[in-house]
Design a protein around this motif. Structure first.
Motif, mmCIF file in Angstrom:
data_model
loop_
_atom_site.group_PDB
_atom_site.id
_atom_site.type_symbol
_atom_site.label_atom_id
_atom_site.label_comp_id
_atom_site.label_asym_id
_atom_site.label_seq_id
_atom_site.Cartn_x
_atom_site.Cartn_y
_atom_site.Cartn_z
ATOM 1 N N ASN A 243 0.806 -1.226 0.000
ATOM 2 C CA ASN A 243 0.000 0.000 0.000
ATOM 3 C C ASN A 243 0.837 1.272 0.000
ATOM 4 N N ARG A 244 0.313 2.257 -0.704
ATOM 5 C CA ARG A 244 0.883 3.599 -0.563
ATOM 6 C C ARG A 244 0.274 4.202 0.688
ATOM 7 N N VAL A 245 1.122 4.773 1.534
ATOM 8 C CA VAL A 245 0.608 5.355 2.778
ATOM 9 C C VAL A 245 1.033 6.816 2.855
ATOM 10 N N HIS A 246 0.283 7.571 3.621
ATOM 11 C CA HIS A 246 0.656 8.955 3.889
ATOM 12 C C HIS A 246 1.143 8.953 5.326
ATOM 13 N N GLY A 247 2.459 8.834 5.484
ATOM 14 C CA GLY A 247 2.989 8.620 6.834
ATOM 15 C C GLY A 247 3.826 9.784 7.333
ATOM 16 N N TRP A 248 4.285 9.646 8.560
ATOM 17 C CA TRP A 248 5.084 10.705 9.177
ATOM 18 C C TRP A 248 6.487 10.775 8.570
ATOM 19 N N ILE A 249 7.016 11.981 8.464
ATOM 20 C CA ILE A 249 8.417 12.167 8.103
ATOM 21 C C ILE A 249 9.162 12.502 9.399
ATOM 22 N N VAL A 250 10.146 11.661 9.705
ATOM 23 C CA VAL A 250 10.918 11.853 10.930
ATOM 24 C C VAL A 250 12.308 12.358 10.563
ATOM 25 N N ALA A 251 12.720 13.466 11.175
ATOM 26 C CA ALA A 251 14.071 13.985 10.949
ATOM 27 C C ALA A 251 14.958 13.562 12.109
ATOM 28 N N VAL A 252 16.145 13.074 11.782
ATOM 29 C CA VAL A 252 17.121 12.700 12.809
ATOM 30 C C VAL A 252 18.152 13.810 12.885
ATOM 31 N N ARG A 253 18.456 14.231 14.103
ATOM 32 C CA ARG A 253 19.443 15.307 14.276
ATOM 33 C C ARG A 253 20.434 14.883 15.341
ATOM 34 N N GLN A 277 17.140 4.329 10.415
ATOM 35 C CA GLN A 277 15.997 4.401 9.494
ATOM 36 C C GLN A 277 15.171 3.125 9.581
ATOM 37 N N SER A 278 15.879 1.994 9.551
ATOM 38 C CA SER A 278 15.134 0.739 9.492
ATOM 39 C C SER A 278 14.424 0.458 10.819
ATOM 40 N N ARG A 279 15.046 0.841 11.931
ATOM 41 C CA ARG A 279 14.367 0.635 13.217
ATOM 42 C C ARG A 279 13.145 1.550 13.343
ATOM 43 N N ILE A 280 13.318 2.825 12.977
ATOM 44 C CA ILE A 280 12.204 3.771 13.165
ATOM 45 C C ILE A 280 11.016 3.418 12.267
ATOM 46 N N GLU A 283 9.583 -0.062 13.511
ATOM 47 C CA GLU A 283 8.869 -0.098 14.783
ATOM 48 C C GLU A 283 7.562 0.683 14.740
ATOM 49 N N ASN A 284 7.439 1.583 13.776
ATOM 50 C CA ASN A 284 6.190 2.351 13.703
ATOM 51 C C ASN A 284 5.694 2.376 12.267
ATOM 52 N N GLU A 285 4.575 1.692 12.026
ATOM 53 C CA GLU A 285 4.109 1.573 10.643
ATOM 54 C C GLU A 285 3.588 2.894 10.079
ATOM 55 N N ASP A 286 3.395 3.872 10.934
ATOM 56 C CA ASP A 286 2.919 5.161 10.435
ATOM 57 C C ASP A 286 4.044 6.122 10.069
ATOM 58 N N VAL A 287 5.293 5.658 10.186
ATOM 59 C CA VAL A 287 6.413 6.501 9.732
ATOM 60 C C VAL A 287 6.796 6.048 8.326
ATOM 61 N N ALA A 288 6.772 6.992 7.365
ATOM 62 C CA ALA A 288 7.021 6.632 5.970
ATOM 63 C C ALA A 288 8.432 6.989 5.522
ATOM 64 N N ARG A 289 9.106 7.862 6.270
ATOM 65 C CA ARG A 289 10.357 8.401 5.748
ATOM 66 C C ARG A 289 11.221 8.923 6.900
ATOM 67 N N VAL A 290 12.540 8.695 6.782
ATOM 68 C CA VAL A 290 13.468 9.219 7.790
ATOM 69 C C VAL A 290 14.544 10.020 7.066
ATOM 70 N N VAL A 291 14.805 11.241 7.517
ATOM 71 C CA VAL A 291 15.840 12.070 6.890
ATOM 72 C C VAL A 291 16.869 12.478 7.947
ATOM 73 N N TYR A 292 18.099 12.797 7.500
ATOM 74 C CA TYR A 292 19.129 13.244 8.437
ATOM 75 C C TYR A 292 19.420 14.727 8.207
ATOM 76 N N ASP A 293 19.443 15.482 9.275
ATOM 77 C CA ASP A 293 19.639 16.935 9.199
ATOM 78 C C ASP A 293 21.139 17.263 9.254
ATOM 79 N N VAL A 294 21.657 17.894 8.205
ATOM 80 C CA VAL A 294 23.100 18.169 8.132
ATOM 81 C C VAL A 294 23.431 19.633 8.442
ATOM 82 N N THR A 295 22.451 20.378 8.976
ATOM 83 C CA THR A 295 22.631 21.817 9.165
ATOM 84 C C THR A 295 23.280 22.159 10.507
#
Ligand code: XMP
Length: 305
Positions: A243-253, A277-280, A283-295
């Protein structure tokens, strides 16, 4: 460590002299600053100090249980379960400053109730040197307990760690035998997970930020960051199963810093980032994407709001 021992003795003496026979309160957050201030003050005046821990529902995983356990030697410790009240107040609030304000007010209300109950004359605060500098420069309007002196008529305020930097507070914490988990724990902002959630703060988003932050703290401990956490920054499309899902985007800092005033984004191994990324997402099916903040800070702040 002679200097640290001397600091501790002097601080206890100063609190004893200031508070005298009166009662005092302190907002205990579970962070190292307020934990050190509370321990010094408890050493000075015993159960005439009431440490107040408010569970806003925006705390890190295991934080409330950790505080209950670590400070179980303080008979006067109050743990206020206020998560429902905080989420009610935060419903529909999206502006970052408004969120801080709502949390600050909620916190003051909870704290004030206890301060009146125990007839407190003195307020002990865990303010450290960089907090004072940043408030003077008005960089952030955030000190949660900053409004307290205006609503509770305290006779005085005691700030035993006001001249210390964070690394110095940690040194004192170790000398006081505060558990390593508190002494070494990363700083956590007063408004808690709310500044790691873009837009409205809901129990669901707080849950995502809490669990993901726990993963990040575990996986990045070996990098010894000043702060490492996860933020919920929006929603995006992903694929889970068929399924295509509309999930949370989680930023890692994850940042290095001495005092939080400036910071550098840490360079993290690709394999570690992939594991996070793989754990987040696992562990939560409502998270669709994980990004890393380089700022770095500047131009970004450490937190998201
Ligand atoms: P920023 O995001 O301003 O954060 O770069 C610098 C340091 O301060 C913490 N922080 C806060 N602490 N109340 C707090 O008590 C707040 O509203 C708040 N906002 C940021 C942040 O975690 C970092 O250590």
């Amino acid at each position: 460590m002679v200097e640290t021992d001397e600091f501790i003795e002097d601080a206890i003496e100063e609190i004893r002299e200031t508070v005298g026979d009166a009662n005092a309160v302190i907002a205990l957050s579970g962070g190292v600053d307020s934990s050190v201030a509370a321990t010094l003050a408890y050493e000075a005046v015993g159960d005439r100090l009431t440490p107040v821990y408010v569970d806003t529902g925006l705390m890190r995983k295991g934080e409330t249980e950790g505080v209950r356990e670590t400070f179980s030697f303080m008979d006067s410790l109050r743990i206020v379960e206020a998560d429902d009240r905080f989420f009610d107040r935060l419903a529909g609030v999206t502006d970052p400053e408004a969120k801080r304000h709502v949390i600050g007010e909620g916190f003051i209300d909870e704290f004030e109730t206890v301060a009146h109950e125990v007839d407190a004359d003195y307020l002990v605060q865990g303010t450290i040197y960089p907090d004072r500098i940043e408030s003077e420069g008005n960089i952030k309007s955030h000190h949660n307990v900053g409004g307290l002196p205006d609503v509770v008529d305290f006779e005085g305020i005691v700030e035993p760690v006001r001249d210390l930097y964070k690394d110095e507070v940690r040194e004192v914490a170790r000398a006081l035998d505060l558990e390593a988990v508190i002494a070494e724990r990363m700083p956590f902002p007063g408004p808690g997970l709310a500044v790691r959630i873009i837009g409205e703060v809901t129990p669901e988003k707080a849950g995502v930020a809490r669990e993901a932050t726990h993963v990040v703290e575990e996986e990045l401990a070996e990098y010894d960051p000043w702060q490492a956490f996860a933020a919920v920054i929006g929603k995006g499309t992903g694929v889970k199963g068929d399924n295509r899902v509309h999930g949370w985007i989680v930023a890692v800092r994850s940042v290095e810093s001495r005092d939080g005033m400036t910071a550098r984004a840490q360079e993290i191994d690709w394999s570690t980032l992939q594991r996070i990324q793989s754990r987040i997402t696992g562990e939560n099916e409502d998270v669709a994407r994980v990004v890393y903040d380089v700022t770095h800070k500047p131009p970004a702040t450490i937190e998201y709001e």
